[in-house]
Design an enzyme around this catalytic site. Structure first.
Site, mmCIF file in Angstrom:
data_model
loop_
_atom_site.group_PDB
_atom_site.id
_atom_site.type_symbol
_atom_site.label_atom_id
_atom_site.label_comp_id
_atom_site.label_asym_id
_atom_site.label_seq_id
_atom_site.Cartn_x
_atom_site.Cartn_y
_atom_site.Cartn_z
ATOM 1 N N ARG A 151 -16.667 31.807 30.563
ATOM 2 C CA ARG A 151 -16.278 32.666 31.692
ATOM 3 C C ARG A 151 -16.849 34.071 31.511
ATOM 4 N NH1 ARG A 151 -13.995 28.715 33.985
ATOM 5 N NH2 ARG A 151 -16.155 28.476 34.575
ATOM 6 N N THR A 191 -7.882 33.620 46.448
ATOM 7 C CA THR A 191 -8.406 34.965 46.215
ATOM 8 C C THR A 191 -7.311 35.883 45.681
ATOM 9 O OG1 THR A 191 -9.550 36.846 47.223
ATOM 10 C CG2 THR A 191 -7.915 35.744 48.600
ATOM 11 N N HIS A 192 -7.753 36.941 44.971
ATOM 12 C CA HIS A 192 -6.829 38.011 44.580
ATOM 13 C C HIS A 192 -7.226 39.295 45.264
ATOM 14 C CE1 HIS A 192 -7.840 35.277 41.244
ATOM 15 N NE2 HIS A 192 -6.549 35.126 41.177
ATOM 16 N N GLN A 244 -17.605 27.802 48.392
ATOM 17 C CA GLN A 244 -17.736 29.166 47.854
ATOM 18 C C GLN A 244 -18.359 30.092 48.896
ATOM 19 O OE1 GLN A 244 -20.209 27.300 45.027
ATOM 20 N NE2 GLN A 244 -18.880 27.689 43.260
ATOM 21 N N ASP A 298 -13.036 21.024 41.933
ATOM 22 C CA ASP A 298 -13.561 22.386 41.819
ATOM 23 C C ASP A 298 -15.053 22.380 42.155
ATOM 24 O OD1 ASP A 298 -11.152 23.420 40.899
ATOM 25 O OD2 ASP A 298 -11.737 23.432 38.787
ATOM 26 N N ARG A 357 -10.431 24.223 49.603
ATOM 27 C CA ARG A 357 -10.088 25.497 48.967
ATOM 28 C C ARG A 357 -11.291 26.390 49.247
ATOM 29 N NH1 ARG A 357 -10.336 25.167 42.864
ATOM 30 N NH2 ARG A 357 -8.199 24.374 42.947
HETATM 31 P P1 FDA Z 1 -12.458 39.865 43.402
HETATM 32 O O1 FDA Z 1 -13.397 39.350 42.379
HETATM 33 O O2 FDA Z 1 -12.929 40.963 44.319
HETATM 34 O O3 FDA Z 1 -11.133 40.279 42.693
HETATM 35 C C1 FDA Z 1 -10.122 41.029 43.324
HETATM 36 C C2 FDA Z 1 -9.247 41.641 42.234
HETATM 37 O O4 FDA Z 1 -8.583 40.590 41.531
HETATM 38 C C3 FDA Z 1 -10.056 42.349 41.145
HETATM 39 O O5 FDA Z 1 -10.247 43.683 41.472
HETATM 40 C C4 FDA Z 1 -9.179 42.184 39.923
HETATM 41 O O6 FDA Z 1 -8.155 43.145 39.955
HETATM 42 C C5 FDA Z 1 -8.524 40.861 40.144
HETATM 43 N N1 FDA Z 1 -9.177 39.757 39.418
HETATM 44 C C6 FDA Z 1 -9.919 38.783 39.961
HETATM 45 N N2 FDA Z 1 -10.283 37.874 39.026
HETATM 46 C C7 FDA Z 1 -9.763 38.308 37.849
HETATM 47 C C8 FDA Z 1 -9.771 37.817 36.504
HETATM 48 N N3 FDA Z 1 -10.381 36.669 36.178
HETATM 49 N N4 FDA Z 1 -9.121 38.529 35.564
HETATM 50 C C9 FDA Z 1 -8.464 39.662 35.888
HETATM 51 N N5 FDA Z 1 -8.405 40.166 37.139
HETATM 52 C C10 FDA Z 1 -9.048 39.518 38.097
HETATM 53 N N6 FDA Z 1 -14.748 29.746 41.715
HETATM 54 C C11 FDA Z 1 -15.688 28.776 41.810
HETATM 55 O O7 FDA Z 1 -16.874 29.079 41.773
HETATM 56 N N7 FDA Z 1 -15.298 27.473 41.934
HETATM 57 C C12 FDA Z 1 -13.996 27.099 41.999
HETATM 58 O O8 FDA Z 1 -13.710 25.910 42.135
HETATM 59 C C13 FDA Z 1 -13.011 28.116 41.914
HETATM 60 N N8 FDA Z 1 -11.687 27.812 41.960
HETATM 61 C C14 FDA Z 1 -10.765 28.831 42.044
HETATM 62 C C15 FDA Z 1 -9.425 28.527 42.224
HETATM 63 C C16 FDA Z 1 -8.502 29.544 42.413
HETATM 64 C C17 FDA Z 1 -7.063 29.196 42.637
HETATM 65 C C18 FDA Z 1 -8.934 30.906 42.387
HETATM 66 C C19 FDA Z 1 -7.963 32.018 42.638
HETATM 67 C C20 FDA Z 1 -10.241 31.202 42.142
HETATM 68 C C21 FDA Z 1 -11.178 30.183 41.964
HETATM 69 N N9 FDA Z 1 -12.500 30.467 41.719
HETATM 70 C C22 FDA Z 1 -13.426 29.442 41.771
HETATM 71 C C23 FDA Z 1 -12.920 31.838 41.333
HETATM 72 C C24 FDA Z 1 -13.328 32.663 42.538
HETATM 73 O O9 FDA Z 1 -14.532 32.146 43.049
HETATM 74 C C25 FDA Z 1 -13.532 34.135 42.168
HETATM 75 O O10 FDA Z 1 -14.518 34.273 41.230
HETATM 76 C C26 FDA Z 1 -12.305 34.840 41.638
HETATM 77 O O11 FDA Z 1 -11.156 34.390 42.278
HETATM 78 C C27 FDA Z 1 -12.434 36.321 41.859
HETATM 79 O O12 FDA Z 1 -12.576 36.591 43.229
HETATM 80 P P2 FDA Z 1 -11.449 37.252 44.132
HETATM 81 O O13 FDA Z 1 -11.484 36.596 45.460
HETATM 82 O O14 FDA Z 1 -10.159 37.216 43.430
HETATM 83 O O15 FDA Z 1 -11.986 38.717 44.404
#
Ligand code: FDA
Length: 304
Positions: free
Chosen positions: A282, A219-220, A155, A126, A177
């Protein structure tokens, strides 16, 4: 103004009783014991998803804690093998003492990655806050000299990421990743606006794909998922050149949609006794998450 709102959110969350935090964290965390995590991974595998297990407990403060984390991670690798689960392991280097003893951290990682290689498994490192970026990349490079079964996270919010991706790809290190990044970083080194981060994300993803990289698209964000679909199609990628990745408990309906389209998808499954500290950290790092929990508290959303 937003800063004040965020501080208030975090202060409020600290007043919420532990059992209630636990109830809400329960959606995002598989439980305290390996057996809990095994159960969750089994369920995900049955859904057609792969997993990556994360033993909670970053930023330890003593050599004993680092050693305990290492032993725990080794037992997770054994459990995955014994239970024939489709899961690899994600590790934060600070939980192996990166900030207190870099040499120990590297030797612990050698042991873990070596054991994973013998068991036919894979370790994902990570990426943590920017104070750890340089050391994390250098430990990754050192491990890759000896082992192939280890990958890194970059990132998209960091301005340096394109340069890191290009350098790694030039060295033949191509298992990534890619995520947005979760820590709060200064504007000098990080993009802040969502549109800017998304643009950088897709640009880096394309760069990785064009150079033949394997990418965990973590990502979500539906805009990024759709952007990734477009790139996959344009570049004619095979299903074994990428996987989608999502966090346990976040948007399970999107997860089902991605799987239904036939893409590979891995769910990040945190577990362990440090669930409370993890959740609170978090919340502090990303008060938006605290906002989600409070919203859930007041709207009585269901947990699953
Ligand atoms: P965004 O933040 O725009 O979220 C899109 C939508 O997803 C939001 O509107 C919400 O609905 C939903 N959502 C996202 N996160 C949520 C949560 N925690 N609870 C509820 N709903 C949520 N970061 C990092 O710095 N180092 C790392 O090693 C990792 N590793 C990692 C692994 C995996 C498998 C994932 C999916 C994510 C990470 N991350 C991470 C975290 C990543 O950097 C990021 O902060 C989150 O995934 C949120 O970003 P999104 O791309 O999902 O977009």
């Amino acid at each position: 103004m937003m800063d004040l709102v965020n501080k208030l959110l975090v202060a409020t969350i600290l007043l919420v009783p532990r059992p209630i935090i636990r109830k809400f964290a329960g959606r995002y965390i598989a439980g305290e014991e390996i057996s809990d995590a095994v159960g969750v991974v089994r369920r995900l595998n049955a859904e057609g998803a792969m997993a990556t297990l994360d033993v909670l407990g970053e930023d330890i403060h003593s050599a004993e804690e680092a050693e305990a984390s290492k032993r725990m991670i080794l037992s997770v690798l054994e459990a995955i093998k014994a239970e024939t689960l489709d899961s690899n392991v994600s590790i934060k280097l600070t939980q192996l003492g990166l900030r207190i003893d870099r040499d120990y951290c590297l030797s612990a990682m050698r042991e873990i990655v070596g054991r994973a290689a013998m068991l036919g498994n894979f370790i994902r490192i990570d990426m943590e806050d920017s104070a750890a970026t340089v050391d994390t990349l250098s430990i990754y490079r050192a491990l890759r000299k000896e082992y192939a079964n280890v990958g890194i996270v970059l990132q998209a919010y960091l301005r340096r990421t394109d340069a890191d991706a290009t350098a790694l790809l030039n060295e033949g290190l191509s298992n990534f990743r890619l995520c947005k990044g979760i820590y709060i970083e200064p504007i000098e080194i990080a993009f802040k606006e969502r549109a800017e981060i998304n643009e950088h994300y897709l640009r880096t993803l394309e760069l990785m794909f064009r150079a033949g990289g394997y990418v965990g698209i973590a990502t979500h964000d539906i805009l990024l998922v759709e952007g990734a679909y477009r790139l996959i199609e344009q570049l004619g990628l095979r299903k074994d050149q990428y996987e989608f990745q999502m966090l346990l408990g976040v948007l399970p309906e999107l997860r089902a949609r991605i799987l239904a389209k036939g893409h590979r998808l891995r769910v990040y499954v945190p577990f362990g006794s440090h669930w409370y500290q993890y959740s609170i950290r978090r919340f502090k790092e990303n008060p938006q998450v605290a906002g989600n929990v409070l919203k859930a508290l007041f709207t009585r959303n269901r947990l699953n």
